[in-house]
Design an enzyme around this catalytic site. Structure first.
Site, PDB file in Angstrom:
ATOM      1  N   THR A 401       0.820  -1.165   0.214  1.00  0.00           N
ATOM      2  CA  THR A 401      -0.033   0.159   0.197  1.00  0.00           C
ATOM      3  C   THR A 401       0.863   1.258   0.048  1.00  0.00           C
ATOM      4  O   THR A 401       2.112   1.271   0.427  1.00  0.00           O
ATOM      5  CB  THR A 401      -0.860   0.019   1.543  1.00  0.00           C
ATOM      6  N   ASP A 441      -8.216 -10.672   0.645  1.00  0.00           N
ATOM      7  CA  ASP A 441      -8.537 -10.099   1.518  1.00  0.00           C
ATOM      8  C   ASP A 441      -9.905 -10.628   2.341  1.00  0.00           C
ATOM      9  O   ASP A 441     -10.365 -10.259   3.455  1.00  0.00           O
ATOM     10  CB  ASP A 441      -8.878  -8.531   1.574  1.00  0.00           C
ATOM     11  N   SER A 466     -10.981  -4.031   4.382  1.00  0.00           N
ATOM     12  CA  SER A 466      -9.661  -3.386   4.200  1.00  0.00           C
ATOM     13  C   SER A 466      -9.136  -3.099   5.798  1.00  0.00           C
ATOM     14  O   SER A 466     -10.204  -2.979   6.492  1.00  0.00           O
ATOM     15  CB  SER A 466      -9.299  -2.350   3.330  1.00  0.00           C
ATOM     16  N   SER A 467      -8.034  -2.644   5.764  1.00  0.00           N
ATOM     17  CA  SER A 467      -7.614  -1.806   7.035  1.00  0.00           C
ATOM     18  C   SER A 467      -7.010  -0.407   6.792  1.00  0.00           C
ATOM     19  O   SER A 467      -6.544   0.039   7.601  1.00  0.00           O
ATOM     20  CB  SER A 467      -6.420  -3.072   7.721  1.00  0.00           C
ATOM     21  N   GLY A 487       0.924  -0.902   5.621  1.00  0.00           N
ATOM     22  CA  GLY A 487       1.084  -1.669   6.529  1.00  0.00           C
ATOM     23  C   GLY A 487       0.376  -2.856   6.987  1.00  0.00           C
ATOM     24  O   GLY A 487       0.343  -3.370   7.963  1.00  0.00           O
ATOM     25  N   GLY A 488      -0.484  -3.261   6.018  1.00  0.00           N
ATOM     26  CA  GLY A 488      -1.612  -4.659   6.301  1.00  0.00           C
ATOM     27  C   GLY A 488      -2.427  -4.164   7.300  1.00  0.00           C
ATOM     28  O   GLY A 488      -2.876  -2.984   7.608  1.00  0.00           O
TER      29      GLY A 488
END
Length: 581
Positions: A401, A441, A466-467, A487-488
């Site tokens: 990302t 995801d 998503s995060s 960063g996931g």
């Protein structure tokens, strides 16, 4: 003697079993860490990029993108224009993180109208997607690295259609002018240290003939400073500069459909931008605004901070570990809710209002023991849902990302987080850009063993959770901050931890970024591998924390106001820059 041999045999069996268990745990741990760190650590700068200005501020992942944004602002463009120009360049020089084949979330604050817009550019699953597509005939989950490169994991891209829609409504500079620098770089740009490291780390892209041709020499990744000529991407950018919808209903959509048979022309044409309502909540005297579902970023950041607000934190954080303990417990509570309740709101009635209500969060905060960690927090029980009918689902959520923070001279602001999921996405290119693997995801399971539904399960035409957490902050109804990070699933911790220390302890932007990261996403308490002395693992262990030290490769890009001056800071863990002028 016989008894001795029996005991010895039992000990050997136990030892062999222990070694097997240790091996399995190590494999699982490595796999989880691989998923949680889609882009490994590079040679860090050891010092965050900092700049100050009373006018413009651009903070993003690459200096070339920041300069492109600066040019647009100097032409009279606004934050939307500048963010698109920066994203265009990042799509070229940072191909491992985002691009034409991905998606994203954009917050735009219109100062003149005093309006905060939330633009959803998240990918969707095609009509061909099925609830059990990641389960084999033996009912075993597909290994992540196998799912990563499988075409069934490619979602319908939405980033650029969303950007074009946001620009049509808010832009000032002509759309095609925002592509000038990006097209030039596509024709010729130099490999950065981070890109070189990613090319060594993500071998799945060598299976793509075009990637192998332009990013490798003699089977080895091109060296730092080597030239990349991505002529196909230059052509794609030219097409996109003439037709902002080309990816979903133009020449680029034709290329995508031919490359990915799981995506039909109908899937691509049916993708539409969604304008959502931003989520805002008070934290002390500040109003923190984030993005709503299908990302869990906004809700989880607000939950973490609101839980922390229930405690007296007027102490010197340098002389105690109470701040670390409280943050770890608050994040653990937020992630417990995230795993169960956050999914595409079109398919699942996310109880957003209750999850962010003071009453609910006070109840959650009451579960925290100041003197002892609780490693097994469960999700709460919103009254609007029958909790027994839901189950948490593990999704990999490891977006490779990028994040852009921009403020223009008129006081408009953009927080844009975009992604293609894993490093270089699926590893498959079309038109010179990588296609995402965002459908990983989703939870690979649709129901648990008891038949209980998982909210974030695979369904046709659905957006995976998503995060990503683009965030805009106000104080006394005035804009004071813009931030976000790659960063996931740890993005939630990176953003909320930064806000916790910026606001609660009144730290500066550089010090807030430089503090070691910490995060509890489950029973473990993760702390960043670092020489920093403020976090003492042994002390946290005495409180009952099961400590795991990890590389935590954030890429925070922050703009924060101090008086009448904007401070910009880009995380030393990556290659970003802050440019004020």
């Amino acid at each position: 003697m016989k008894m001795f041999i029996i005991n010895l045999s039992l000990k050997c069996i136990k030892y062999i079993f222990f070694l097997q268990l240790l091996y399995c745990n190590n494999v699982l741990s490595e796999e989880k860490d691989y998923r949680a760190n889609p882009e490994p650590r590079t040679e860090v700068q050891y010092k965050s990029s900092i700049d100050y200005s009373k006018n413009f501020m651009v903070v993003c992942a690459d200096k070339r993108a920041a300069i492109a944004a600066k040019k647009i602002l100097n032409l009279g463009g606004n934050a939307i224009d500048a963010a698109i120009a920066a994203q265009n360049v990042l799509s070229v020089v940072e191909p491992q993180s985002s691009g034409l084949g991905g998606g994203g979330f954009l917050l735009f604050y219109n100062k003149k109208l005093n309006v905060l817009e939330a633009w959803d550019g998240r990918e969707t699953s095609p009509e061909s997607s099925a609830p059990h597509q990641y389960i084999d005939i033996e009912k075993k989950k597909m290994p992540f690295m196998k799912a990563l490169v499988n075409p069934i994991s490619i979602g319908v891209p939405g980033l650029y259609t969303m950007l074009f829609d946001a620009h049509t409504k808010n832009g000032k500079v002509a759309w095609n002018k925002l592509f000038v620098d990006a097209i030039s770089y596509a024709e010729e740009f130099k490999v950065s240290p981070r890109l070189h490291k990613m090319l060594k780390w993500a071998p799945h892209i060598k299976n793509d003939e075009y990637s192998k041709k332009i990013y490798y020499e003699d089977e080895a990744p091109k060296k730092v400073g080597s030239i990349v000529n991505n002529i196909k991407l230059a052509r794609s950018l030219k097409l996109l500069s003439k037709n902002g919808y080309s990816i979903n209903s133009g020449k680029l959509s034709d290329l995508i459909q031919k490359r990915v048979p799981t995506l039909s022309q109908k899937d691509l044409k049916n993708w539409k931008t969604i304008q959502r309502s931003a989520l805002c909540k008070k934290y002390h005297e500040y109003e923190i605004c984030g993005f709503p579902p299908p990302t869990s970023g906004g809700i989880s950041v607000l939950q973490t901070l609101s839980i922390l607000e229930n405690f007296d934190t007027k102490f010197d954080h340098k002389k105690t570990i109470l701040d670390e303990h409280l943050f770890l417990e608050a994040s653990r509570l937020a992630y417990a809710d995230r795993d169960v309740f956050i999914a595409d709101p079109k398919f699942f009635a996310v109880p957003t209002e209750e999850l962010l209500s003071d009453k609910y969060l006070n109840q959650r905060a009451a579960l925290i023991n100041l003197k002892k960690a609780r490693t097994e927090f469960r999700s709460g029980s919103p009254k609007s849902l029958k909790i027994e009918n839901l189950n948490s689902g593990i999704n990999f959520n490891i977006p490779s990302t990028t994040h852009i923070s921009i403020i223009d001279a008129d006081g408009n602001a953009v927080a844009l987080t975009s992604s293609i999921e894993f490093a270089f996405g699926s590893g498959k290119t079309v038109g010179g850009f990588f296609l995402n693997n965002q459908l990983t995801d989703f939870s690979f399971l649709s129901h648990n063993q008891k038949g209980i539904k998982i909210a974030n399960s695979v369904e046709p035409k659905k957006k995976p959770r998503s995060s990503m957490a683009p965030t805009i902050v106000f104080k006394d109804d005035q804009l004071v901050g813009v931030l976000g990070s790659p960063g996931g699933s740890r993005i939630i911790c990176y953003v909320s931890k930064t806000l916790f220390y910026l606001i609660n302890f009144n730290l500066g932007i550089e010090e807030s970024i430089d503090l070691p990261h910490l995060c509890s996403r489950n029973s473990f308490s993760e702390i960043e591998k670092t020489d920093h002395k403020s976090i003492t693992a042994s002390e946290l262990k005495l409180l009952g924390h099961d400590i795991v030290k990890k590389e935590m490769n954030s890429g925070l890009n922050i703009i924060w106001k101090n008086g009448n001056v904007w401070g910009g800071a880009s995380d030393h863990r990556r290659e970003g820059v802050a440019v004020g002028f």
